[in-house]
Design an enzyme around this catalytic site. Structure first.
Site: not given
Ligand SMILES: *[C@@H]1O[C@H](CO)[C@@H](O)[C@H](O)[C@H]1NC(C)=O
Ligand SMILES: *[C@@H]1O[C@H](CO)[C@@H](O)[C@H](O)[C@H]1NC(C)=O
Ligand SMILES: *[C@@H]1O[C@H](CO)[C@@H](O)[C@H](O)[C@H]1NC(C)=O
Length: 377
Positions: A242, A199, A269, A219-220, A271
């Site tokens: 990709h 992250d 996002r 990651d984030d 969540k």
């Protein structure tokens, strides 16, 4: 985002953001229960960890370049109002341990990295497993537990998460998180990227502005765990290219504008935990963001965590999510531009004015149980 384990589960899933306007200069409150720490008028120089205690007496601290011994945290708590600068590169010796590698504590600190690197030597740790197994990785690499300003530094090759921001009332600017080397597989990671759970910024404080930063990772880009008034503006998030769908990579923020997100798996996002109760995510504003080349979801708002687009819960309310001015989202052909998966119209509630969103490409969009206006899936 590392999402197994109790602490991560609690903190990650209870996004609490209260962002109704761009915050004005917030009052700088001293950390509760810590007495004022008054510095002497002197310059303290740090060339090794043994210099830290003496340097912490001074209102100006200059850190030279050196190698921090393996298994030790470079922990600095300057006096209130101190200026701290870095004049060379810090490299952190390799050891399997929990970290952090460096932490800065204090009130009203001005930290200027002088454009220098903090090198976490992630290539020696990365095995494709991140925090869920394999090598024990220092995590996070850098803990910023201060108010004031933190700027002008490059974090290179963090073993796991790069920067944790715990302090309140802080502006973070011109920070580069460069974990690009973790995108290629290595001999331990099979077909997966070597870097994982890398992250960029994980925040758990209030009144945090992150601006002019660049994150290249696996990651984030930004993960907001809790807190109010989180502003994420003028940043660039470049993710993995990709073809890597095994893990979640996403950018996640509560007030964000003028950011560019390119080539990551997910764009924006939110969540929330399917079974948690008593938390709220509120007043999320997206403004003038450019999201391109997304391989899974351009925008995803999902109340079914830990599943993705599974059976959503209703215990964590998401209230007021808007796309203002102009946000453009374009996704790859087998991706989805917009997915909203809410448990009910009372768990996704308030004003969802999405007239500032234009989304294109991919296999279409679905909006379930959310009061979205101004945008049609
Ligand atoms: C600072 O303290 C004041 C007064 O106690 C309070 O109203 C304010 O919310 C606090 N600000 C932060 C950022 O904690
Ligand atoms: C954060 O810094 C304050 C001093 O400013 C200190 O009292 C506190 O223990 C620090 N917290 C962590 C998690 O290091
Ligand atoms: C949501 O927005 C409405 C008006 O746009 C406002 O009245 C309400 O207080 C907001 N909700 C929260 C939780 O701030």
């Amino acid at each position: 985002m590392f999402t197994s384990g109790l602490i991560a589960a609690l903190s990650v899933l209870s996004l609490l953001s209260q962002v109704s306007a761009i915050p004005s200069a917030a009052p700088r409150n001293r950390t509760l229960n810590s007495p004022p720490k008054i510095g002497k008028r002197c310059t303290g120089e740090i060339q090794s960890l043994s210099d830290i205690a003496a340097a912490e007496e001074c209102d100006t601290i200059v850190i030279g370049g050196f190698t921090v011994p393996a298994g030790e945290t470079f922990s600095l708590t300057p006096p209130d109002g101190a200026s701290v600068s870095l004049t060379g590169e810090l490299t952190f010796g390799f050891e399997e341990w929990s970290g952090p590698l460096i932490e800065i504590n204090g009130n009203d600190i001005t930290f200027d990295g002088g454009g220098n690197d903090l090198d976490g030597q992630g290539t020696l740790y990365w095995d494709g497993q991140g925090l869920s197994g394999g090598t024990t990785k220092p995590d996070p690499m850098l803990t910023i537990n201060m108010s004031g300003s933190f700027s002008n530094i490059q974090i290179v090759n963090s073993p796991a998460r790069a920067v944790s921001v715990n302090g309140d009332s802080i502006t973070i600017s011109d920070v580069i998180v460069n974990n690009a080397a973790g995108t290629a597989p290595n001999s331990l990671s099979g077909d997966n990227p070597a870097g994982s759970n890398t992250d960029g910024f994980d925040t758990a404080g209030n009144d945090i502005t992150i601006t002019g930063c660049t994150v290249n990772n696996q990651d984030d880009c930004l993960s907001i765990n809790k807190g109010t008034n989180i502003v994420f503006e003028n940043n660039v998030c470049e993710g993995i290219g990709h073809g890597f769908h095994q893990q979640r990579y996403n950018c996640f923020w509560s007030y964000n504008q003028w950011n560019t997100v390119t080539g990551t798996v997910n764009g924006l996002r939110i969540k929330t935990d399917a079974t948690a109760t008593g938390s709220i995510v509120e007043n999320v504003v997206y403004e003038n963001n450019v999201i391109t080349g997304i391989t899974e979801f351009g925008v995803i708002i999902d109340q079914s965590y830990p599943d993705t687009l599974g059976t959503p819960g209703t215990g964590v309310v998401i209230e007021n999510v808007s796309f203002d001015d102009s946000n453009t989202v374009s996704v790859e052909s087998d991706a989805n531009a917009v997915e909203v998966n809410c448990g009910s119209t009372s768990s996704c509630t308030g004003t969802w004015d999405w007239s500032g969103l234009s989304a294109s490409g991919g296999e279409g969009s679905t909006i379930k149980n959310a009061p979205v206006t101004g945008f049609t899936a």
